[in-house]
Design an enzyme around this catalytic site. Structure first.
Site, PDB file in Angstrom:
ATOM      1  N   GLU A   1       0.888  -1.160   0.000  1.00  0.00           N
ATOM      2  CA  GLU A   1       0.000   0.000   0.000  1.00  0.00           C
ATOM      3  C   GLU A   1       0.925   1.208   0.000  1.00  0.00           C
ATOM      4  O   GLU A   1       1.507   1.565   1.022  1.00  0.00           O
ATOM      5  CB  GLU A   1      -0.890  -0.005   1.243  1.00  0.00           C
ATOM      6  CG  GLU A   1      -1.879   1.135   1.257  1.00  0.00           C
ATOM      7  CD  GLU A   1      -2.734   1.154   2.519  1.00  0.00           C
ATOM      8  OE1 GLU A   1      -3.127   2.258   2.921  1.00  0.00           O
ATOM      9  OE2 GLU A   1      -2.997   0.091   3.091  1.00  0.00           O
TER      10      GLU A   1
ATOM     11  N   CYS B   1      -0.926   5.248   7.964  1.00  0.00           N
ATOM     12  CA  CYS B   1      -1.144   5.336   6.518  1.00  0.00           C
ATOM     13  C   CYS B   1      -2.342   6.199   6.175  1.00  0.00           C
ATOM     14  O   CYS B   1      -2.437   6.713   5.074  1.00  0.00           O
ATOM     15  CB  CYS B   1      -1.305   3.945   5.909  1.00  0.00           C
ATOM     16  SG  CYS B   1      -2.758   3.060   6.510  1.00  0.00           S
TER      17      CYS B   1
END
Length: 188
Positions: free
Chosen positions: A96, A130
């Site tokens: 990711e 994130c």
């Protein structure tokens, strides 16, 4: 943070596979929370934590043939290196990559509430998440007002009394329940 912890523990309990988490040397309070809760939930050896920078800690993990799967969230350059290291042993990799999530505030939104909530969310886990919304997109006509609200919110962080309102962000040792903003590894 709580959602991530729930995901980690759920995956461990369902798959019954050991997990190794790799953190930077100064990850903030999140790592300490994981380690404090884990002995009460998981048997020894199921959750392992490795600290260190990529070349000294992450690279040996990604190249280790005993590793069955690698999941990485972070920046693109590191993601490429992890894929390269893992490819030596055909270790599956999930990446990711990219920037962090923006706050998108529309003209009709309650500006003060939206900006304060966005700023508070960004500070959680010392911004090492994130989904930490490190950018805020607001209509140009409200930019100055939004910047002033964000600045005031940041300045209040850490100077509120211990009986702060819910959601207040106090820096401090990760072991303190009142600490949301953990140690920062360097000055911004």
């Amino acid at each position: 943070e709580l959602a991530y912890l729930a995901q980690v523990y759920t995956n461990l309990l369902i798959t019954k596979q050991p997990l190794t988490l790799h953190f930077k040397p100064h990850p903030g309070g999140f790592k300490d929370r994981i380690l404090r809760v884990s002995p009460d939930i998981l048997p020894p050896g199921v959750l392992n934590v490795v600290n260190g920078f990529g070349v000294e800690a992450g690279k040996p993990l990604a190249q280790n043939p005993r590793i069955a799967k690698i999941a990485f969230t972070g920046e693109t350059t590191t993601g490429r290196l992890i894929m390269q290291y893992a490819s030596e042993n055909l270790i599956p990799v999930t990446l990711e990559l990219g920037g962090k999530s923006p706050n998108i505030i529309l003209a009709s939104a309650p500006l003060r509430e939206a900006v304060e909530n966005g700023a508070h969310h960004m500070f959680h886990n010392s911004g090492q998440s994130c989904n930490a919304p490190t950018r805020m997109l607001v209509p140009a006509s409200r930019m100055e007002e939004a910047a002033a609200i964000a600045k005031a919110t940041a300045e209040r962080t850490g100077i509120m009394p211990m009986n702060q309102p819910p959601g207040a962000l106090l820096p401090g040792p990760p072991g303190m329940n009142s600490s949301v903003l953990g140690p920062l590894p360097h000055r911004a």
